[in-house]
Write an enzyme that holds these catalytic residues in place. Structure first.
Site, short mmCIF file in Angstrom:
data_model
loop_
_atom_site.label_atom_id
_atom_site.label_comp_id
_atom_site.label_asym_id
_atom_site.label_seq_id
_atom_site.Cartn_x
_atom_site.Cartn_y
_atom_site.Cartn_z
N SER A 64 0.83 -1.21 0.00
CA SER A 64 0.00 0.00 0.00
C SER A 64 0.86 1.26 0.00
O SER A 64 2.00 1.26 0.46
CB SER A 64 -0.90 0.03 1.23
OG SER A 64 -1.75 -1.09 1.27
N1 SAH Z 1 -1.39 -4.36 3.89
C1 SAH Z 1 -0.70 -4.77 2.68
C2 SAH Z 1 -1.53 -4.43 1.46
C3 SAH Z 1 -1.56 -5.56 0.51
S1 SAH Z 1 -2.68 -5.40 -0.84
C4 SAH Z 1 0.68 -4.17 2.62
O1 SAH Z 1 0.97 -3.25 3.40
O2 SAH Z 1 1.49 -4.62 1.81
C5 SAH Z 1 -4.07 -6.33 -0.27
C6 SAH Z 1 -3.85 -7.77 0.08
O3 SAH Z 1 -5.10 -8.32 0.44
C7 SAH Z 1 -3.31 -8.66 -1.05
O4 SAH Z 1 -2.16 -9.31 -0.61
C8 SAH Z 1 -4.47 -9.64 -1.30
O5 SAH Z 1 -4.03 -10.93 -1.70
C9 SAH Z 1 -5.15 -9.67 0.04
N2 SAH Z 1 -6.56 -10.09 0.01
C10 SAH Z 1 -7.52 -9.80 -0.90
N3 SAH Z 1 -8.70 -10.37 -0.57
C11 SAH Z 1 -8.49 -11.02 0.62
C12 SAH Z 1 -9.31 -11.84 1.47
N4 SAH Z 1 -10.59 -12.09 1.20
N5 SAH Z 1 -8.75 -12.35 2.58
C13 SAH Z 1 -7.44 -12.12 2.89
N6 SAH Z 1 -6.62 -11.38 2.13
C14 SAH Z 1 -7.12 -10.84 0.99
#
Ligand code: SAH
Length: 214
Positions: A64
């Site tokens: 993010s």
């Molecule tokens: N907080 C993370 C942001 C990652 S982007 C960071 O700082 O890097 C969002 C993430 O949510 C992705 O890795 C994606 O695979 C995950 N995601 C999407 N839908 C999800 C779900 N239903 N349950 C768990 N993770 C999920």
């Protein structure tokens, strides 16, 4: 990879920019200083780590944008010792910021490769997070209820299962909307069956998907 005067300087400039964009919670700012964002990205991307932008981390996912991480963290109002459920572990950067604020973090990732990679990353760098491979729509009731719930993917809606895992007085923060744009929303559980919703502007996240991926 080490944190040297160059990465520290770049991080300071990044954080000053985030403060100019309106983040003023001193504890959040301090936590951002403590987390070397470049170690959460492939080596070679040190410069990109200190630009205020989201960045690909593989498996079609992103780390993010730092401002967004700061914004969601500030909205959550973390207190030391808070038990937090995070949906979307991704690179683990947001998790690390929460840990630096003294929170106990339970984090769920639906992509198996990312789950494994980030879990071993946390181990290597000494971040004590509880990592789970699973579907965030279901949450993690076994360890709940939580003081705070954070969703870091674009949620079309908030499932009742998740809301039930929030303590009374607890806060859930999530970007709610379709895949093009989401409204940052905070939902406070004010009693067993009552929730108070507040909206905080538009953001863009990768989608929160159903089920898990091998
Ligand atoms: N907080 C993370 C942001 C990652 S982007 C960071 O700082 O890097 C969002 C993430 O949510 C992705 O890795 C994606 O695979 C995950 N995601 C999407 N839908 C999800 C779900 N239903 N349950 C768990 N993770 C999920």
């Amino acid at each position: 990879m080490i944190d040297n005067y160059k990465t520290k300087g770049a991080r300071r400039r990044l954080i000053e920019g985030i403060q100019r964009k309106g983040i003023d919670d001193e504890r959040v700012i301090e936590a951002l200083y403590k987390v070397p964002r470049h170690i959460f990205m492939e080596s070679g991307f040190i410069e990109q780590a200190y630009v205020d932008q989201a960045f690909p981390i593989g498996a079609g996912q992103t780390i993010s944008q730092p401002y967004t991480v700061a914004f969601q963290t500030q909205l959550l109002g973390i207190n030391k010792g808070d038990k937090i459920l995070e949906i979307g572990t991704g690179s683990g950067y947001q998790t690390a910021v929460l840990i630096e604020l003294g929170a106990k973090v339970y984090t769920i990732e639906r992509q198996y490769s990312l789950f494994l990679k980030t879990q071993s990353f946390f181990h290597k760098y000494g971040y004590k997070a509880h990592c789970f491979y699973g579907d965030g729509y279901i949450g993690k009731p076994t360890y709940g209820p939580y003081n705070k719930i954070l969703i870091t993917a674009a949620a079309p809606y908030i499932s009742d299962e998740l809301k039930q895992q929030l303590k009374i007085g607890g806060v859930l923060v999530a970007p709610i909307g379709d895949s093009y744009s989401q409204t940052m929303t905070s939902i406070i559980r004010i009693s067993e069956n009552e929730y108070k919703k507040e909206k905080f502007g538009e953001f863009v996240f990768v989608p929160m998907l159903k089920g898990v991926e091998k």
